[in-house]
Design an enzyme around this catalytic site. Structure first.
Site, PDB file in Angstrom:
ATOM      1  N   SER A 185      -0.945   7.903  -0.761  1.00 40.18           N
ATOM      2  CA  SER A 185      -0.986   6.442  -0.720  1.00 40.18           C
ATOM      3  C   SER A 185      -0.063   5.867  -1.783  1.00 40.18           C
ATOM      4  CB  SER A 185      -2.414   5.956  -0.984  1.00 40.18           C
ATOM      5  OG  SER A 185      -2.465   4.564  -1.243  1.00 40.18           O
ATOM      6  N   TYR A 187      -9.080   6.552  -7.702  1.00 38.99           N
ATOM      7  CA  TYR A 187      -8.448   6.732  -6.395  1.00 38.99           C
ATOM      8  C   TYR A 187      -6.981   7.100  -6.569  1.00 38.99           C
ATOM      9  CZ  TYR A 187      -6.924   5.731  -1.611  1.00 38.99           C
ATOM     10  OH  TYR A 187      -6.380   5.830  -0.344  1.00 38.99           O
TER      11      TYR A 187
END
Length: 323
Positions: free
Chosen positions: A165, A191
């Site tokens: 990501s 994350y």
């Protein structure tokens, strides 16, 4: 680290997964897609199955996976995907899945992802986002290595796709405190380091498994509204909305988001080369580690391709998982 010219394809950020797979014959190819009960994983599995692949949906929720398999079968797939249980946060579940795999494996798509709004841990005490997004996928690939090697012997190469990501730009892996035992918990940073770890895994897996003709590449699907965002904090939502308003990125459809995964999975340009980070269906350019995420929706930070960090992460992962 010296790298050659960036690898490009005829596809771009507006391409769809169906367009990438058009004309590709995947009959005889066996693929596993994690997190395939919704979103990007379900779309990736559908396109692979329509192209002829024998697909296994590796999911936590068997009922949800079965519904996706039925839907794929009704939409032109050559065969209904198999559905198998795996909880990536549970090392025992990952080991059971791997023990149950029989025969060669040609493609492993590590697609599943987890976002938590606050600090959560698995039964081993590991921070849950890192445990799921990196350690679970690392264990799965490691335990399926022999099957991938047999797959490579079948078709000349086997591929692993690690879904990362743009969030990786927020943080490297903090090897001094991966599981937030000492520092204050920030779900965005947690994350981010798990997504950096996905890219570093691709770097080191390709290096270690080159003789077995197994290549791994990381992909950034782009900004997509999926179930992954249901646990985003208000701060995360505001950050995304501000970036979109500023023109830093534009939301993609699920079909467009899965396109970069399909490029890494089936495009000839990435058949025999790994350790790359793909963005908008091509290899991404590198940006400095101090580049501001709010100004960049594309590219890969140097820390996500650092071979030394990749080796350290691999050793740490083996030790943590006792593999």
């Amino acid at each position: 680290m010296t790298r050659g010219p960036l690898i490009s394809t005829r596809f771009d950020g507006s391409s769809t997964a169906d367009e990438v797979a058009a004309g590709v014959d995947l009959r005889g190819l066996r693929a596993v897609v994690t997190g395939a009960s919704s979103g990007l994983g379900a779309e990736t599995a559908r396109v692979l199955a329509v192209a002829g692949a024998d697909v296994t949906l590796a999911v936590r929720d068997i009922s949800a996976g079965a519904r996706v398999a039925d839907r794929i079968a009704s939409r032109g797939a050559c065969s209904r995907p198999a559905v198998a249980a795996v909880d990536l946060a549970d090392p025992g579940s990952v080991a059971r899945f791997a023990r149950g795999w029989d025969g060669p494996l040609h493609l492993l798509v590590n697609n599943a992802g987890l976002v938590t709004p606050g600090l959560e841990r698995n039964e081993q005490g590991w921070e849950l986002q890192f445990a799921t997004n990196h350690l679970g996928h690392f264990a799965l690939a490691h335990l399926l290595h022999d099957a991938l090697a047999r797959g490579a012997a079948d078709r000349g190469a086997a591929r692993i796709v690690a879904v990362s990501s743009t969030a990786h730009m927020r943080a490297p892996v903090d090897f001094d405190d991966i599981h937030f035992e000492h520092r204050s918990y920030d779900p965005q940073i947690a994350y981010a380091q798990s997504k950096t770890a996905n890219s570093l895994f691709a770097v080191e897996a390709t290096r270690r498994w080159a003789a077995d003709r197994i290549v791994a590449n990381a992909v950034n699907p782009g900004g997509i509204r999926t179930g992954l965002q249901r646990n985003f904090t208000q701060r995360q939502r505001e950050s995304l909305d501000a970036a979109e308003a500023a023109g830093v990125f534009t939301y993609k459809s699920v079909e467009q988001g899965a396109a970069t995964t399909l490029v890494a999975a089936v495009a000839p340009e990435f058949e025999a080369t790994g350790g790359h980070y793909l963005d908008d269906c091509r290899e991404a350019y590198t940006v400095p580690d101090d580049a501001d995420l709010t100004a960049h929706s594309h590219g890969v930070k140097r820390w996500a391709l650092d071979p030394d960090a990749a080796r350290e992460l691999w050793s740490m992962s083996l030790a943590t998982l006792e593999l």
